[in-house]
Design an enzyme around this catalytic site. Structure first.
Site, PDB file in Angstrom:
ATOM      1  N   SER A 207       0.699  -1.098   0.001  1.00 16.31           N
ATOM      2  CA  SER A 207       0.060  -0.003   0.107  1.00 16.31           C
ATOM      3  C   SER A 207       0.865   1.148  -0.079  1.00 16.31           C
ATOM      4  O   SER A 207       1.897   1.249   0.639  1.00 16.31           O
ATOM      5  CB  SER A 207      -0.942  -0.080   1.237  1.00 16.31           C
TER       6      SER A 207
ATOM      7  N   LYS B  60     -14.837  -6.910  -4.343  1.00 12.17           N
ATOM      8  CA  LYS B  60     -16.196  -6.523  -5.290  1.00 12.17           C
ATOM      9  C   LYS B  60     -15.959  -4.770  -5.515  1.00 12.17           C
ATOM     10  O   LYS B  60     -15.484  -4.165  -4.399  1.00 12.17           O
ATOM     11  CB  LYS B  60     -17.317  -6.991  -4.839  1.00 12.17           C
TER      12      LYS B  60
END
Length: 308
Positions: free
Chosen positions: A36, A90
């Site tokens: 990240s 998702k």
């Protein structure tokens, strides 16, 4: 067997709140790295981006991609090329074409690709599906309304092209009804309310019909404050079924059949482990296809500007 070494790529709110606890409680996986730009996890190796992770930690066997959908395709390509199993948050991609290509890449590479729909793993969804399988559905009403400031504070990507706007939560409802309804259904009309200063819709009203003519209506709204609404009501020839609280509570007729705990992300990682063990993939794009249809067919209505 030794646990599968896994890394989380993209370490925002959903990764912290859901993925980390689910992995902590699953002995099939060992969370060994995070990639990240802006965040890290104490006690876990940190890398600035996925390519650095893949270069420096060849022992990592799987990656869970939690970055925004606009950048997920390239990340997944890199992971698959490196021989890693891939789990997609998702929505699985910014477009249907991306996801179909990832499916083909994973098959050629012999790795698992799992396009996840966490709401399908809510406690009462499977039982609702089983009950509806033997019934004739006559009507469906979906109310999926929440406060975007509460769930996506400061996340500008959700308003950009590819970020889906209100369909980011709305696709959860679509993932449930595509799983529980016994007949395929198709969009007939829709209206998308788009703030004057945004690309993505803040609300949507959709009308579907199934093969047998049942009317299916869905209302998504990101402007609801106070109690949040995640409810699906189904009328059948055997009486009504209500799947509420995001799929964790099931009522059939006047009887509460099940009130379950939050088991969505533990269910996802249990499924991912099962797929890896079997050498299989699970890539269902039905919910994303319905969202694409909404953008194709839905009428756009400009509404007042939205500000955090």
């Amino acid at each position: 067997m030794s646990p599968t070494s896994i890394a989380i790529v993209g370490f925002g709110k959903i990764a912290r709140d859901q993925h980390v606890p689910a992995l902590h409680d699953n002995t099939a996986f060992s969370l060994d790295a995070v990639a990240s730009r802006n965040a890290s996890l104490e006690g876990v190796a940190h890398f600035r981006d996925i390519q650095t992770l893949l270069d420096e930690r060849p022992d990592i066997q799987a990656v869970s991609l939690c970055a925004p959908p606009q950048v997920r395709y390239r990340q997944a390509c890199a992971a698959i090329a490196a021989g890693k199993h891939v789990m997609l948050e998702k929505p699985p991609g910014a477009t249907l074409s991306e996801v179909e290509d990832l499916r083909a890449q994973a098959e050629r590479a012999g790795v698992t690709l799992f396009a996840t729909w966490h709401s399908r793993y809510a406690a009462a969804v499977a039982q609702a599906r089983d009950w509806l399988r033997e019934r004739h559905v006559t009507a469906v009403d979906v109310q999926w309304k929440e406060d975007v400031r509460r769930w996506h504070p400061g996340q500008e990507w959700i308003w950009e092209a590819g970020g889906l706007g209100v369909f980011d939560p709305g696709i959860n409802a679509l993932s449930i009804i595509t799983a529980i309804l016994p007949e395929a259904f198709f969009l007939t009309q829709g209206e998308l309310e788009v703030p004057a200063n945004r690309q993505g819709p803040i609300a949507a009203t959709l009308a579907f019909s199934d093969r047998r003519g049942a009317a299916i209506r869905a209302e998504f709204d990101w402007r609801q404050t106070g109690p949040q609404t995640w409810d699906i009501h189904v009328e059948t020839d055997a009486g009504p079924l209500a799947l509420t609280q995001g799929g964790s509570c099931l009522r059939i007729g006047d009887e509460i059949v099940l009130e379950g705990d939050d088991v969505e992300y533990p269910g996802l990682y249990a499924r991912f482990a099962e797929l890896i063990a079997r050498g299989e993939s699970d890539v269902d794009v039905a919910p994303l296809r319905h969202v694409a249809d909404a953008f194709l067919l839905g009428k756009r209505v400009e509404v007042e500007a939205f500000h955090e």
